[in-house]
Design a protein around this motif. Structure first.
Motif, PDB file in Angstrom:
ATOM      1  N   ASN A 127       1.403  -7.516  -8.247  1.00  0.00           N
ATOM      2  CA  ASN A 127       1.850  -8.147  -9.685  1.00  0.00           C
ATOM      3  C   ASN A 127       3.048  -7.852  -9.784  1.00  0.00           C
ATOM      4  OD1 ASN A 127      -0.781  -9.184  -9.421  1.00  0.00           O
ATOM      5  ND2 ASN A 127      -1.465  -7.576 -10.902  1.00  0.00           N
ATOM      6  N   GLN A 128       3.573  -6.825  -9.745  1.00  0.00           N
ATOM      7  CA  GLN A 128       5.116  -6.400 -10.222  1.00  0.00           C
ATOM      8  C   GLN A 128       5.996  -7.338  -9.353  1.00  0.00           C
ATOM      9  OE1 GLN A 128       5.078  -2.186 -10.405  1.00  0.00           O
ATOM     10  NE2 GLN A 128       4.536  -2.120 -12.418  1.00  0.00           N
ATOM     11  N   LYS A 131       0.891  -1.199  -0.109  1.00  0.00           N
ATOM     12  CA  LYS A 131       0.011  -0.285  -0.074  1.00  0.00           C
ATOM     13  C   LYS A 131       0.882   1.428  -0.056  1.00  0.00           C
ATOM     14  CE  LYS A 131      -3.710   1.909   2.792  1.00  0.00           C
ATOM     15  NZ  LYS A 131      -4.590   1.978   3.726  1.00  0.00           N
ATOM     16  N   ASP A 132       2.060   1.188   0.776  1.00  0.00           N
ATOM     17  CA  ASP A 132       2.820   2.546   0.805  1.00  0.00           C
ATOM     18  C   ASP A 132       3.762   2.489  -0.377  1.00  0.00           C
ATOM     19  OD1 ASP A 132       1.691   2.864   3.449  1.00  0.00           O
ATOM     20  OD2 ASP A 132       3.342   2.333   4.452  1.00  0.00           O
ATOM     21  N   ILE A 133       4.162   1.557  -0.828  1.00  0.00           N
ATOM     22  CA  ILE A 133       5.020   1.596  -2.185  1.00  0.00           C
ATOM     23  C   ILE A 133       4.008   1.918  -3.331  1.00  0.00           C
ATOM     24  CG2 ILE A 133       6.063   0.056  -3.914  1.00  0.00           C
ATOM     25  CD1 ILE A 133       6.593  -1.899  -1.806  1.00  0.00           C
ATOM     26  N   ALA A 134       2.851   1.665  -3.447  1.00  0.00           N
ATOM     27  CA  ALA A 134       1.766   2.099  -4.353  1.00  0.00           C
ATOM     28  C   ALA A 134       1.527   3.456  -4.213  1.00  0.00           C
ATOM     29  CB  ALA A 134       0.645   1.202  -4.244  1.00  0.00           C
ATOM     30  N   ALA A 135       1.540   3.953  -3.077  1.00  0.00           N
ATOM     31  CA  ALA A 135       1.154   5.392  -2.944  1.00  0.00           C
ATOM     32  C   ALA A 135       2.395   6.195  -3.294  1.00  0.00           C
ATOM     33  CB  ALA A 135       0.689   5.969  -1.425  1.00  0.00           C
ATOM     34  N   ASN A 136       3.456   5.685  -2.955  1.00  0.00           N
ATOM     35  CA  ASN A 136       4.730   6.588  -3.391  1.00  0.00           C
ATOM     36  C   ASN A 136       5.025   6.732  -4.945  1.00  0.00           C
ATOM     37  OD1 ASN A 136       7.618   6.805  -3.712  1.00  0.00           O
ATOM     38  ND2 ASN A 136       7.758   6.589  -1.554  1.00  0.00           N
ATOM     39  N   GLN A 137       4.428   5.604  -5.607  1.00  0.00           N
ATOM     40  CA  GLN A 137       4.676   5.477  -7.104  1.00  0.00           C
ATOM     41  C   GLN A 137       3.654   5.643  -7.809  1.00  0.00           C
ATOM     42  OE1 GLN A 137       6.554   1.865  -8.103  1.00  0.00           O
ATOM     43  NE2 GLN A 137       8.111   2.128  -6.575  1.00  0.00           N
ATOM     44  N   ASN A 138       2.446   6.072  -7.110  1.00  0.00           N
ATOM     45  CA  ASN A 138       1.218   6.466  -7.714  1.00  0.00           C
ATOM     46  C   ASN A 138       0.484   5.340  -8.759  1.00  0.00           C
ATOM     47  OD1 ASN A 138       1.002   9.080  -6.903  1.00  0.00           O
ATOM     48  ND2 ASN A 138       2.482   9.754  -8.327  1.00  0.00           N
ATOM     49  N   LYS A 139       0.685   3.998  -8.014  1.00  0.00           N
ATOM     50  CA  LYS A 139       0.122   2.824  -8.537  1.00  0.00           C
ATOM     51  C   LYS A 139      -0.868   2.244  -7.825  1.00  0.00           C
ATOM     52  CE  LYS A 139       4.565   1.801 -10.876  1.00  0.00           C
ATOM     53  NZ  LYS A 139       5.518   0.716 -10.985  1.00  0.00           N
ATOM     54  N   SER A 140      -1.690   1.427  -8.348  1.00  0.00           N
ATOM     55  CA  SER A 140      -2.638   0.528  -7.485  1.00  0.00           C
ATOM     56  C   SER A 140      -1.715  -0.192  -6.752  1.00  0.00           C
ATOM     57  CB  SER A 140      -3.746   0.000  -8.105  1.00  0.00           C
ATOM     58  OG  SER A 140      -3.114  -1.273  -8.920  1.00  0.00           O
ATOM     59  N   GLU A 141      -2.394  -0.898  -5.416  1.00  0.00           N
ATOM     60  CA  GLU A 141      -1.645  -1.813  -4.663  1.00  0.00           C
ATOM     61  C   GLU A 141      -1.572  -3.021  -5.604  1.00  0.00           C
ATOM     62  OE1 GLU A 141      -2.216  -3.673  -0.109  1.00  0.00           O
ATOM     63  OE2 GLU A 141      -3.477  -1.727  -0.762  1.00  0.00           O
TER      64      GLU A 141
END
Length: 55
Positions: free
Chosen positions: A30-31, A15-25
Motif C-alpha cells: 500500500n505504501q 515480503k523482504d521489505i516488510a520483514a526488514n521494517q517489521n510491517k505487513s506485506e
C-alpha cells in the motif's frame, strides 16, 4: 518513532521489505502504491529514475 531509510533494490520483494521494517506485506504494498501515485509512476524502477532525476 523515526525510521531510517533502508537500501531497497528494484527486485527486493515486498515480503523482504516488510520483514526488514517489521510491517505487513500489505502495508508495504500500500505504501508503494501511494508513492507510485504521488510520483506518477507504475514501478519501483520508474520511481527510482524519477527521484534521482529530480534532486
Amino acid at each position: 518513532m523515526h525510521h531510517q531509510p533502508h537500501a531497497v533494490n528494484v527486485t527486493t520483494p515486498n515480503k523482504d521489505i516488510a520483514a526488514n521494517q517489521n510491517k505487513s506485506e500489505k502495508t508495504v504494498r500500500n505504501q508503494a502504491s501511494i508513492l507510485f501515485e504521488k510520483f506518477g509512476v507504475h514501478s519501483r524502477a520508474e520511481l527510482i529514475v524519477r527521484v534521482l532525476s529530480n534532486p
